[in-house]
Design a protein around this motif. Sequence first.
Motif, PDB file in Angstrom:
ATOM      1  N   GLY A 157      -1.830  -4.333  10.096  1.00  0.00           N
ATOM      2  CA  GLY A 157      -1.929  -5.591   9.358  1.00  0.00           C
ATOM      3  C   GLY A 157      -1.632  -5.487   7.878  1.00  0.00           C
ATOM      4  O   GLY A 157      -1.805  -6.467   7.138  1.00  0.00           O
ATOM      5  N   HIS A 158      -1.179  -4.324   7.412  1.00  0.00           N
ATOM      6  CA  HIS A 158      -0.864  -4.138   5.990  1.00  0.00           C
ATOM      7  C   HIS A 158       0.566  -3.627   5.841  1.00  0.00           C
ATOM      8  O   HIS A 158       1.123  -3.016   6.761  1.00  0.00           O
ATOM      9  N   TYR A 159       1.138  -3.888   4.675  1.00  0.00           N
ATOM     10  CA  TYR A 159       2.491  -3.416   4.375  1.00  0.00           C
ATOM     11  C   TYR A 159       2.414  -2.118   3.580  1.00  0.00           C
ATOM     12  O   TYR A 159       1.822  -2.065   2.500  1.00  0.00           O
ATOM     13  N   TYR A 160       3.026  -1.065   4.110  1.00  0.00           N
ATOM     14  CA  TYR A 160       3.032   0.247   3.459  1.00  0.00           C
ATOM     15  C   TYR A 160       4.444   0.571   2.964  1.00  0.00           C
ATOM     16  O   TYR A 160       5.421   0.352   3.694  1.00  0.00           O
ATOM     17  N   VAL A 161       4.524   1.103   1.761  1.00  0.00           N
ATOM     18  CA  VAL A 161       5.815   1.496   1.200  1.00  0.00           C
ATOM     19  C   VAL A 161       6.145   2.922   1.641  1.00  0.00           C
ATOM     20  O   VAL A 161       5.391   3.856   1.363  1.00  0.00           O
ATOM     21  N   VAL A 162       7.266   3.075   2.334  1.00  0.00           N
ATOM     22  CA  VAL A 162       7.682   4.406   2.775  1.00  0.00           C
ATOM     23  C   VAL A 162       8.820   4.956   1.914  1.00  0.00           C
ATOM     24  O   VAL A 162       9.087   6.147   1.927  1.00  0.00           O
ATOM     25  N   GLY A 163       9.466   4.091   1.193  1.00  0.00           N
ATOM     26  CA  GLY A 163      10.528   4.524   0.294  1.00  0.00           C
ATOM     27  C   GLY A 163      10.310   3.915  -1.071  1.00  0.00           C
ATOM     28  O   GLY A 163      10.751   2.801  -1.338  1.00  0.00           O
ATOM     29  N   GLY A 164       9.603   4.653  -1.963  1.00  0.00           N
ATOM     30  CA  GLY A 164       9.403   4.135  -3.313  1.00  0.00           C
ATOM     31  C   GLY A 164       7.963   4.095  -3.772  1.00  0.00           C
ATOM     32  O   GLY A 164       7.566   3.148  -4.448  1.00  0.00           O
ATOM     33  N   ASN A 165       7.156   5.082  -3.426  1.00  0.00           N
ATOM     34  CA  ASN A 165       5.748   5.084  -3.836  1.00  0.00           C
ATOM     35  C   ASN A 165       5.577   5.188  -5.355  1.00  0.00           C
ATOM     36  O   ASN A 165       4.665   4.599  -5.921  1.00  0.00           O
ATOM     37  N   ARG A 166       6.475   5.940  -6.017  1.00  0.00           N
ATOM     38  CA  ARG A 166       6.399   6.028  -7.479  1.00  0.00           C
ATOM     39  C   ARG A 166       6.792   4.703  -8.125  1.00  0.00           C
ATOM     40  O   ARG A 166       6.174   4.275  -9.101  1.00  0.00           O
TER      41      ARG A 166
ATOM     42  N   ARG B 239       0.834  -1.211   0.000  1.00  0.00           N
ATOM     43  CA  ARG B 239       0.000   0.000   0.000  1.00  0.00           C
ATOM     44  C   ARG B 239       0.864   1.255   0.000  1.00  0.00           C
ATOM     45  O   ARG B 239       2.016   1.232   0.432  1.00  0.00           O
ATOM     46  N   TYR B 240       0.278   2.320  -0.489  1.00  0.00           N
ATOM     47  CA  TYR B 240       0.961   3.610  -0.533  1.00  0.00           C
ATOM     48  C   TYR B 240       0.843   4.313   0.814  1.00  0.00           C
ATOM     49  O   TYR B 240      -0.212   4.269   1.453  1.00  0.00           O
ATOM     50  N   THR B 241       1.902   4.978   1.233  1.00  0.00           N
ATOM     51  CA  THR B 241       1.796   5.828   2.421  1.00  0.00           C
ATOM     52  C   THR B 241       1.307   7.222   2.027  1.00  0.00           C
ATOM     53  O   THR B 241       0.676   7.909   2.831  1.00  0.00           O
ATOM     54  N   GLN B 242       1.579   7.616   0.795  1.00  0.00           N
ATOM     55  CA  GLN B 242       1.226   8.963   0.347  1.00  0.00           C
ATOM     56  C   GLN B 242      -0.129   8.973  -0.376  1.00  0.00           C
ATOM     57  O   GLN B 242      -0.537   7.962  -0.949  1.00  0.00           O
ATOM     58  N   ASP B 243      -0.768  10.134  -0.350  1.00  0.00           N
ATOM     59  CA  ASP B 243      -2.019  10.248  -1.093  1.00  0.00           C
ATOM     60  C   ASP B 243      -1.769  10.703  -2.525  1.00  0.00           C
ATOM     61  O   ASP B 243      -2.592  10.475  -3.405  1.00  0.00           O
ATOM     62  N   THR B 244      -0.600  11.338  -2.785  1.00  0.00           N
ATOM     63  CA  THR B 244      -0.243  11.747  -4.151  1.00  0.00           C
ATOM     64  C   THR B 244       1.239  11.463  -4.388  1.00  0.00           C
ATOM     65  O   THR B 244       2.040  11.364  -3.445  1.00  0.00           O
ATOM     66  N   ILE B 245       1.593  11.329  -5.673  1.00  0.00           N
ATOM     67  CA  ILE B 245       2.994  11.169  -6.064  1.00  0.00           C
ATOM     68  C   ILE B 245       3.276  12.101  -7.237  1.00  0.00           C
ATOM     69  O   ILE B 245       2.355  12.498  -7.970  1.00  0.00           O
ATOM     70  N   ALA B 246       4.542  12.453  -7.427  1.00  0.00           N
ATOM     71  CA  ALA B 246       4.934  13.301  -8.558  1.00  0.00           C
ATOM     72  C   ALA B 246       4.821  12.496  -9.852  1.00  0.00           C
ATOM     73  O   ALA B 246       4.844  11.258  -9.846  1.00  0.00           O
ATOM     74  N   ASN B 247       4.701  13.213 -10.978  1.00  0.00           N
ATOM     75  CA  ASN B 247       4.582  12.533 -12.269  1.00  0.00           C
ATOM     76  C   ASN B 247       5.940  12.253 -12.897  1.00  0.00           C
ATOM     77  O   ASN B 247       6.031  11.867 -14.060  1.00  0.00           O
ATOM     78  N   HIS B 248       7.012  12.449 -12.115  1.00  0.00           N
ATOM     79  CA  HIS B 248       8.364  12.184 -12.613  1.00  0.00           C
ATOM     80  C   HIS B 248       9.251  11.798 -11.429  1.00  0.00           C
ATOM     81  O   HIS B 248       8.900  12.032 -10.259  1.00  0.00           O
TER      82      HIS B 248
ATOM     83  N   ALA C 185       8.299   7.596  13.539  1.00  0.00           N
ATOM     84  CA  ALA C 185       8.351   9.021  13.194  1.00  0.00           C
ATOM     85  C   ALA C 185       8.325   9.211  11.678  1.00  0.00           C
ATOM     86  O   ALA C 185       7.599  10.058  11.152  1.00  0.00           O
ATOM     87  N   ARG C 186       9.111   8.418  10.999  1.00  0.00           N
ATOM     88  CA  ARG C 186       9.159   8.505   9.537  1.00  0.00           C
ATOM     89  C   ARG C 186       7.826   8.091   8.933  1.00  0.00           C
ATOM     90  O   ARG C 186       7.323   8.729   8.005  1.00  0.00           O
ATOM     91  N   PHE C 187       7.245   7.037   9.465  1.00  0.00           N
ATOM     92  CA  PHE C 187       5.962   6.564   8.949  1.00  0.00           C
ATOM     93  C   PHE C 187       4.890   7.641   9.105  1.00  0.00           C
ATOM     94  O   PHE C 187       4.133   7.917   8.172  1.00  0.00           O
ATOM     95  N   ASN C 188       4.824   8.243  10.264  1.00  0.00           N
ATOM     96  CA  ASN C 188       3.804   9.267  10.518  1.00  0.00           C
ATOM     97  C   ASN C 188       3.981  10.492   9.632  1.00  0.00           C
ATOM     98  O   ASN C 188       2.999  11.116   9.224  1.00  0.00           O
ATOM     99  N   ARG C 189       5.250  10.820   9.316  1.00  0.00           N
ATOM    100  CA  ARG C 189       5.499  11.957   8.423  1.00  0.00           C
ATOM    101  C   ARG C 189       4.982  11.669   7.019  1.00  0.00           C
ATOM    102  O   ARG C 189       4.442  12.548   6.352  1.00  0.00           O
TER     103      ARG C 189
END
Length: 225
Positions: free
Chosen positions: A56-65, A9-18, A91-95
Amino acid sequence: MRIRPSELRYTQDTIANHFRNGWSLDSSLWRLLRKPDDVNSRIANLPTMEVMQHDGHYYVVGGNRRLYLLKKLESAGIISDVDVIITFDSARFNRQHTTKCEGKFVTVRYSLNMDEKLDHVIAKYRRKQNDMATTVNCECDIKKAESCKHRLMLLQGEPNMMQLCIGHLKFVACLTSADCAMDPIYGPLKLEGIQTMNDVCNSDGTKTTASILALLIVFLAQFFM
């Protein structure tokens, strides 16, 4: 750990297009797919995504794109699973945890049609993949290769080493002209013929003549065989 992108799953709600190097998501995907026979190694060389477990889910914190592209590749049946690194830093996850849909979806900023662009890239990859398969299947002139093999079989029991040498030279040249190097049957047969040719033609008394004949026969094969 290996896991399907669809299970991440994504941690972010948006990602850059590049990406940071300036390549757009669709051009980056094409760089992965432009050589169909090298896709797996290119994907394996991507930086490994960092994953954290939450509710209970795996979230990507480095590499959403990267995850966005890999999910697309999985849905297209091009990959099945990928390597990830499991870690946790609250702390990183919450950010980074800005998703409003539990990480199931993500929006690409400044690109309303990115999904369509990626679908176009994958369709282009499929066409190239099919073209390569057609080329491989059509490379070998099977009828001509059978004729080459028949001529070689006529040499069975031939006691004259020079005649055997010439016969194998012709056989290899014949398969070369039939473009059978990639054929699953005649490709290995050609390699076997080359090995036998080397053994026979390098025997005493045939070396000099054979080297001259080899050049001549391979040249003539382009026109007469």
